[in-house]
Motif scaffolding. Structure first.
Motif, PDB file in Angstrom:
ATOM      1  N   THR A  35       0.828  -1.202   0.000  1.00 54.01           N
ATOM      2  CA  THR A  35       0.000   0.000   0.000  1.00 54.01           C
ATOM      3  C   THR A  35       0.863   1.252   0.000  1.00 54.01           C
ATOM      4  N   ARG A  36       1.890   1.252   0.838  1.00 54.83           N
ATOM      5  CA  ARG A  36       2.826   2.391   0.840  1.00 54.83           C
ATOM      6  C   ARG A  36       3.501   2.534  -0.521  1.00 54.83           C
ATOM      7  N   GLN A  37       3.895   1.410  -1.106  1.00 57.11           N
ATOM      8  CA  GLN A  37       4.593   1.461  -2.386  1.00 57.11           C
ATOM      9  C   GLN A  37       3.687   1.949  -3.503  1.00 57.11           C
ATOM     10  N   GLU A  38       2.395   1.600  -3.430  1.00 56.69           N
ATOM     11  CA  GLU A  38       1.464   2.065  -4.460  1.00 56.69           C
ATOM     12  C   GLU A  38       1.367   3.590  -4.453  1.00 56.69           C
ATOM     13  N   LEU A  39       1.319   4.178  -3.281  1.00 59.58           N
ATOM     14  CA  LEU A  39       1.295   5.636  -3.206  1.00 59.58           C
ATOM     15  C   LEU A  39       2.573   6.225  -3.797  1.00 59.58           C
ATOM     16  N   ALA A  40       3.709   5.615  -3.458  1.00 60.57           N
ATOM     17  CA  ALA A  40       4.991   6.104  -3.989  1.00 60.57           C
ATOM     18  C   ALA A  40       5.026   5.995  -5.507  1.00 60.57           C
ATOM     19  N   ASP A  41       4.552   4.864  -6.033  1.00 60.65           N
ATOM     20  CA  ASP A  41       4.552   4.663  -7.490  1.00 60.65           C
ATOM     21  C   ASP A  41       3.644   5.672  -8.187  1.00 60.65           C
ATOM     22  N   GLN A  42       2.458   5.906  -7.622  1.00 63.94           N
ATOM     23  CA  GLN A  42       1.544   6.863  -8.241  1.00 63.94           C
ATOM     24  C   GLN A  42       2.097   8.281  -8.174  1.00 63.94           C
ATOM     25  N   ARG A  43       2.802   8.587  -7.107  1.00 63.32           N
ATOM     26  CA  ARG A  43       3.376   9.923  -6.986  1.00 63.32           C
ATOM     27  C   ARG A  43       4.496  10.161  -8.006  1.00 63.32           C
ATOM     28  N   GLU A 386       8.072   1.989 -19.406  1.00 64.84           N
ATOM     29  CA  GLU A 386       9.483   1.925 -19.037  1.00 64.84           C
ATOM     30  C   GLU A 386      10.021   3.315 -18.696  1.00 64.84           C
ATOM     31  N   ALA A 387       9.462   4.332 -19.354  1.00 64.85           N
ATOM     32  CA  ALA A 387       9.892   5.710 -19.124  1.00 64.85           C
ATOM     33  C   ALA A 387       9.044   6.412 -18.063  1.00 64.85           C
ATOM     34  N   GLY A 388       8.169   5.671 -17.381  1.00 70.29           N
ATOM     35  CA  GLY A 388       7.388   6.246 -16.297  1.00 70.29           C
ATOM     36  C   GLY A 388       6.119   6.949 -16.728  1.00 70.29           C
ATOM     37  N   VAL A 389       5.657   6.685 -17.959  1.00 68.01           N
ATOM     38  CA  VAL A 389       4.417   7.280 -18.467  1.00 68.01           C
ATOM     39  C   VAL A 389       3.377   6.168 -18.550  1.00 68.01           C
ATOM     40  N   VAL A 390       2.337   6.248 -17.727  1.00 70.62           N
ATOM     41  CA  VAL A 390       1.362   5.166 -17.596  1.00 70.62           C
ATOM     42  C   VAL A 390       0.164   5.464 -18.498  1.00 70.62           C
TER      43      VAL A 390
END
Length: 485
Positions: A35-43, A386-390
């Motif tokens: 859950t913490r990692q999901e917030l970090a990834d979305q940020r 790969e470049a961080g664009v979802v």
């Protein structure tokens, strides 16, 4: 939470999430960490998926309550379980906010998802248009009073009605009669497309198709059509052939709520039944709504147990909170920004010689044809990730690569608009996307044949794009002030 969220609210949310994750972690620390990692990834990523957004902490926190523990099958004031008085309160509030927000005669807040909302709508139409007249003719109050022969006849009629919806490659949704979906199995279905030259809806062609096919249900709405729809014309077509007009506004509900779409572009005054999700451009929890005229209200109200199981009471409570937020004046500003930002993104692509389906947008969606880069949608989607664009790959009209590999990438502006991105940032986003795609090449299979999936992104491009994205993301933080320990 937006850039204008009071620091006191951010501080309260931080404490709430810290405590919640501490409780969760004591039972299963891996879930707390994910859950913490999901917030970090979305940020840290550019979220450009048109069907995703960011719900407020108030909406998110509402879902984590003891309403989750309660069964409440039935409707407000008419439950099959005792002790549902508090569920009645939150469901009634969700329906009230929905009616007021959209100007609907009736609202049903129980659907668990957009697909569930569509199933409720389909079966409500069948119940109203097919089942009810048959029961009246046979002098029966309900199906339990029918003889086996009459029931078999009614079942045959219910399962052989006609539905006309927008084709998947033209921008429709799989629940609009696509054969692998239950909607394509429920109905004898046909589809209408868009003009091959422009990619735009041709209402004369839709009308001609409806006259020929004579559907019981005409479905309007889209998941990847980057233009607005004239729902007054769609209602004229439906009335001419005796069809019920059902509109799926799951994608653009926020633009309707925010009064960006008004008049003939607002489906609620024109459709018999309107369905939507509550996430996407509405910024609510994952769930669905059905809006209807009073004529269809009794049938829709039987969604549970007709189609749905027990309502998700905690999500209905979150819907009430999100819809209350959408009734605030600032939501209209947000909705207009979503549409304006989509135009900025589209113009950013066009100035860099990218090819857009319909040549632009006037809603929240931009559909990029990546075949001009020599790529499939799957290759482009993977390289961008790969470049961080979802993003997500999507079919384009008459797509040579089919629905799996596709030839398109669908972009949406709701999520990054929530973060505070404006015209300058979206032009920069277009620049970064084009940089990735121009530096991506298809690779070959082990047999030496061109691959539709594998690719090679030039060295250093992903790092450059991530660094450029980080500058914008840092200036427009997600849930500003919310810090987890």
């Amino acid at each position: 939470m937006t850039a204008s969220t009071p620091s006191s609210t951010a501080s309260q949310a931080s404490r709430a999430y810290d405590l919640a994750l501490e409780v969760i972690g004591a039972v299963e620390p891996r879930v707390a960490e994910a859950t913490r990692q999901e917030l970090a990834d979305q940020r840290s990523s550019l979220k450009l998926i048109a069907s995703e957004n960011y719900a407020s902490p108030a909406v998110l926190l509402t879902m984590g309550t003891w309403f989750s523990d309660k069964y409440a099958e039935g409707t407000v004031g008419h439950r099959f379980y005792a002790g549902c008085q508090n569920v009645d309160t939150v469901e009634a509030l969700a329906a009230e906010h929905a009616r007021e927000l959209f100007g609907a005669e009736y609202a049903y807040a129980q659907p668990h998802s957009g697909i569930d909302a569509n199933l409720v709508a389909f079966w409500s139409i069948l119940a109203h248009r097919v089942e009810a007249p048959a029961l009246e003719k046979l002098g029966a109050k309900n199906v339990n009073e029918l003889t086996e022969a009459d029931w078999e006849s009614l079942r045959h009629d219910l399962g052989n009605q006609r539905l006309l919806g927008m084709s998947l490659d033209a921008g429709g949704h799989l629940t609009h009669g696509f054969r692998p979906n239950i909607s394509g199995k429920m109905f004898h279905q046909q589809q209408y497309g868009t003009d091959p030259a422009t990619g735009l809806l041709d209402y004369d062609v839709v009308a001609a198709k409806a006259r020929e096919f004579k559907p019981l249900v005409l479905v309007a709405g889209y998941s990847a059509y980057p233009r607005r729809v004239d729902f007054a014309k769609m209602r004229e077509i439906a009335d001419e052939v005796g069809a019920t007009l059902m509109v799926d506004m799951a994608h653009f509900a926020g633009l309707v709520a925010g009064k960006v779409f008004t008049g003939d572009e607002d489906p609620v005054p024109h459709a018999h039944i309107v369905t939507t999700t509550t996430h996407k451009s509405l910024r609510g929890p994952r769930g669905g709504l059905v809006l209807a005229t009073e004529e269809y209200a009794p049938s829709v109200d039987r969604g549970c147990p007709m189609v749905l199981g027990g309502p998700l009471s905690h999500v209905m409570a979150a819907k009430a909170v999100a819809l209350a937020e959408a009734r605030q004046p600032e939501f209209r500003t947000y909705a207009q920004d979503v549409a304006d930002n989509a135009k900025s993104l589209a113009e950013g692509f066009l100035t860099r010689d990218a090819t857009l389906v319909t040549g632009g947008t006037d809603n929240h969606i931009v559909l990029l044809d990546v075949s001009s880069f020599g790529l499939t949608g799957r290759q482009a989607e993977s390289a961008l990730l790969e470049a961080g664009v979802v993003t997500n790959r999507n079919s384009v009209p008459s797509d040579a690569n089919g629905a799996w590999y596709t030839s398109g990438i669908r972009f949406g502006t709701p999520a990054l608009t929530t973060r505070g991105f404006g015209a300058t940032e979206f032009d920069r986003v277009a620049e970064l996307v084009v940089e990735v795609l121009r530096n991506t090449e298809p690779t070959t299979t082990s047999k030496g044949e061109p691959s539709k999936a594998s690719y090679k992104l030039a060295d250093g491009v992903a790092d450059r794009v991530r660094a450029a994205s980080a500058e914008m993301l840092d200036k427009n933080p997600l849930y500003p002030g919310l810090e987890l320990s």
